[in-house]
Design an enzyme around this catalytic site. Sequence first.
Site, PDB file in Angstrom:
ATOM      1  N   LYS A   4      45.030  41.298  73.459  1.00 15.09           N
ATOM      2  CA  LYS A   4      45.660  40.011  73.112  1.00 15.09           C
ATOM      3  C   LYS A   4      45.350  38.899  74.112  1.00 15.09           C
ATOM      4  CE  LYS A   4      49.396  41.979  70.365  1.00 15.09           C
ATOM      5  NZ  LYS A   4      50.833  42.012  70.080  1.00 15.09           N
TER       6      LYS A   4
ATOM      7  N   ASP B 108      53.747  37.010  66.589  1.00 16.68           N
ATOM      8  CA  ASP B 108      54.710  38.058  66.985  1.00 16.68           C
ATOM      9  C   ASP B 108      56.143  37.537  67.042  1.00 16.68           C
ATOM     10  OD1 ASP B 108      52.938  40.200  67.195  1.00 16.68           O
ATOM     11  OD2 ASP B 108      52.404  39.698  69.265  1.00 16.68           O
TER      12      ASP B 108
END
Length: 273
Positions: free
Chosen positions: A66, A102
Amino acid sequence: MTDRYAVIGNPIAHSKSPQIHAAFARLTFQDMAYEAILAPVDGFAAAVRAFIAAGGRGLNVTVPFKLEAYALADTRSPRAEAAKAVNTLAFSDAGIHGDNTDGLGLVADLTRNLGLELAGKRLLLLGAGGAARGVLLPLMAERPAVLTLANRTAAKARQLLAEFLPHADGCPMDAGGFAELSGRQFDLVINATAASLADEAPPLPAGLYAPGSLAYDMVYGRETPFLAAARAQGAARLADGLGMLVEQAAESFFLWRGVRPDTAPILAQLRAS
Ligand code: ATR
């Protein structure tokens, strides 16, 4: 031609994302394919470039890439900038765009699937790594009574607080170590530490759970030591991160396709299996 998407990570074999996105594509009549790509730990950028060259339109990015995805993006959304992590890449002639869904996924799971009102509630977020950072901005936007950050290494929680305070916009926040939580109570406790992955529970003081409170673990698929401890400590409700997984996927799908799939059927299907 069928548009190609994928989730990229290492490991990746366990990922439920292909199943989730296939269900979304069926539900919304999108002509798209979604696969899983195992990238070598030192070969993320090369794997992304190869996927783009092969006509790929977008990627979901998972552990451990990420931060690299953040660095690779030519442009980024404000929430990706704040998170300093990217879980969704979209490719166009303009280049590589990075986003982070997220936090929205977590908030959608808490508010829609679990029916929680976050405004005015006392929130405790455990952890100060990428997982915690990724959900902070959307949690702050829900206007809790207080958002407390606690971490095993207290200094890292304080550093995270210092970084996000300029964006707090009136959301009361504080930060420290686990021991400093002693004597306080919360309506929602979210475990964003990596403790569950080591089958451990963060060492929290007793008495944290207010009547009616919810304990939430971002890890899914089992009752983690954190959730077991929360149950023993009197948390009224327990939730794992499966709903967050499905909701962040729906946000990514929306970014790519411009349509928002109904998440309830696939969430029910995954729960049943
Ligand atoms: P991620 O991207 O998953 O957040 P990370 O950036 O490595 O991963 O962060 C891991 C987080 O889990 C950290 O907050 C870490 O605490 P420290 O900063 O003190 O290292 C926390 N963590 C990991 N194992 C833990 C454990 N057994 N108990 C409590 N916290 C733990």
